[in-house]
Design an enzyme around this catalytic site. Structure first.
Site: not given
Ligand code: URA
Length: 438
Positions: A168, A82, A183, A187, A161
């Protein structure tokens, strides 16, 4: 349990129990909590923070709102990577096939880019025919049979999420390290990989502007991942200048192909090999990251990684003809050049400005769902520290609208600072969390 009581609790600085956090996420996901109450709670979290235990519970609760993939039947550790996102960051296009070519299965679920430039999915979808809209079954089968699949984020995985992130985004509660870590990691945990490599970018063109924040995020994500039984390593890397030379979707695919052919640019190649070496060590394929880098360097030179990329593109519906003959890719109608106003050494190339200009040209999105233009973008000719003569080309701008192109040209000029004295290039790797091996 009453939601209002939990808002009071967090507002007053108390910590929430794991079952309270699970209740919050589950009920919100079921549509039982109005956005105004969830917003109040998020703001209380923003100011009061979440401790480690709360952050882990938040992560797991988010992950459990959707499908949880499990690759344990493969009998091999599956890898995932990631990046917190940066301008010109096409490393996944190089790294994923490279790791897969080394015999480590790679299962990557990626969000569509929102912001300066397209995300990995947008870049791949600029290859005609390529589809990232795989079902979970197709995704897991490709990982099992071919060692590699890249799929777009779906509502079936961590649906809570997606909803929370949207809330958010409009309530000023994105910028909280615990919420960001939960968050991202929810994932990654739901996507099922046993080994997770996190590239946390820092600098003007990154989500985390300060190094200190980037390290905090890296540490928080590593802690969460380990607690959930995953092998995790984070690398904090530079995003003060764009990565490579190309910024824009087709332009970046072409640059990634060049790296896969062993033709650089060197910063993209070096970072891909560095992260890849760490990944091979993380899954236990090699004794240390340096051995991993050596092996990957061989795979790059031998063309195996390029073959793996072509195979993935083909299996996901893409036309491999474009990868063989890059001239087939469509091009933008207009090309402009930005020239150096004076000679000297390139001191700054502001990734944020470059990214914004690329987005303005049409390479990125300003709102979710907006279509992007795969042909447009910027190709730079220098890196920070390089010398330049007055009048030499600093960047090529590819655009489809003349008036946007001329405004972009002016704005892009502000991204460059040329100095008389020689300048040291910025360090690319700021640190590894935890230091390897741990
Ligand atoms: N990327 C994400 O997947 N979540 C966040 O809260 C910020 C960046």
């Amino acid at each position: 349990m009453r939601f209002l009581d939990l808002i009071h609790k967090k507002r007053d600085g108390e910590s929430l129990a794991p079952e309270e956090i699970q209740f919050i996420i589950r009920e919100y996901n079921r549509g039982k909590v109005p956005d105004y109450q969830m917003s109040a709670l998020l703001m209380a979290i923003y100011f009061q923070g979440l401790n480690n235990k709360e952050t882990s519970a938040f992560t797991l609760s988010l992950a459990e709102t959707g499908e949880m993939l499990d690759f344990s039947s493969l009998g091999k550790i599956v890898a995932d990577k990631h990046s917190s996102g940066g301008v010109g960051d096409k490393v996944t296009l190089v790294l994923a096939p490279l790791i897969a070519a080394a015999g480590v299965p790679v299962a990557k679920i990626s969000g569509r880019g929102l912001g300066f430039t397209g995300g990995t999915i947008d870049k791949l979808e600029s290859i005609p025919g390529f589809s990232a809209n795989l079902s979970i079954k197709e995704f897991t089968e490709l990982v099992r049979d071919n060692n590699l699949a890249i799929m777009a984020q779906t509502d079936l995985i961590t649906p809570a999420d997606g909803k929370l992130y949207a809330l958010r985004d409009v309530t000023g509660t994105i910028e909280n390290i615990s919420l960001i870590a939960a968050s991202i990691m929810s994932k990654k945990i739901a996507a099922g990989a046993g080994a997770i490599l996190l590239d946390v970018k820092t600098g003007r063109g990154a989500f985390m502007h300060s190094k200190e924040q980037a390290f905090q995020l890296a540490e928080s994500m590593v802690r969460i991942g380990k607690e959930m039984g995953r092998r995790v390593v984070s690398v904090v890397t530079d995003m003060s200048q764009p990565l490579g030379f190309a910024v824009g979707n087709i332009l970046e695919v072409k640059e990634a192909l060049s790296v896969l052919r062993g033709e650089g640019p060197s910063d993209v190649e070096q970072l891909s090999l560095f992260l890849g070496g760490l990944m091979l060590a993380l899954v236990g394929k090699v004794r240390n990251p340096e051995d991993g880098q050596e092996e990957l360097s061989r795979l790059l030179k031998s063309g195996f990684a390029l073959e793996k990329f072509k195979q993935m593109v083909t299996l996901q519906g893409g036309d491999p003809g474009y990868l063989e003959k890059e001239d087939l890719f469509p091009r933008a109608s207009y090309l402009e050049t930005l020239r150096a106003p004076r000679g000297g050494y390139l001191k700054e190339m502001d990734a944020l400005r470059v990214g914004k200009v690329a987005s303005f040209l049409g390479a990125g999105r300003s709102v979710k769902g907006e279509t992007i233009d795969p042909t447009v973008g910027i190709v730079l000719t220098r890196k920070v520290g390089d010398s330049v003569e007055e009048g030499e080309v600093l960047a090529f701008l590819h655009g489809n609208k003349e008036e946007i192109l001329s405004a972009s040209l002016k704005e892009l000029g502000n991204a460059f600072l040329i100095a008389d004295d020689q300048v040291e290039p910025p360090e690319m790797i700021h640190g590894i969390v935890p230091p390897f091996p741990s």
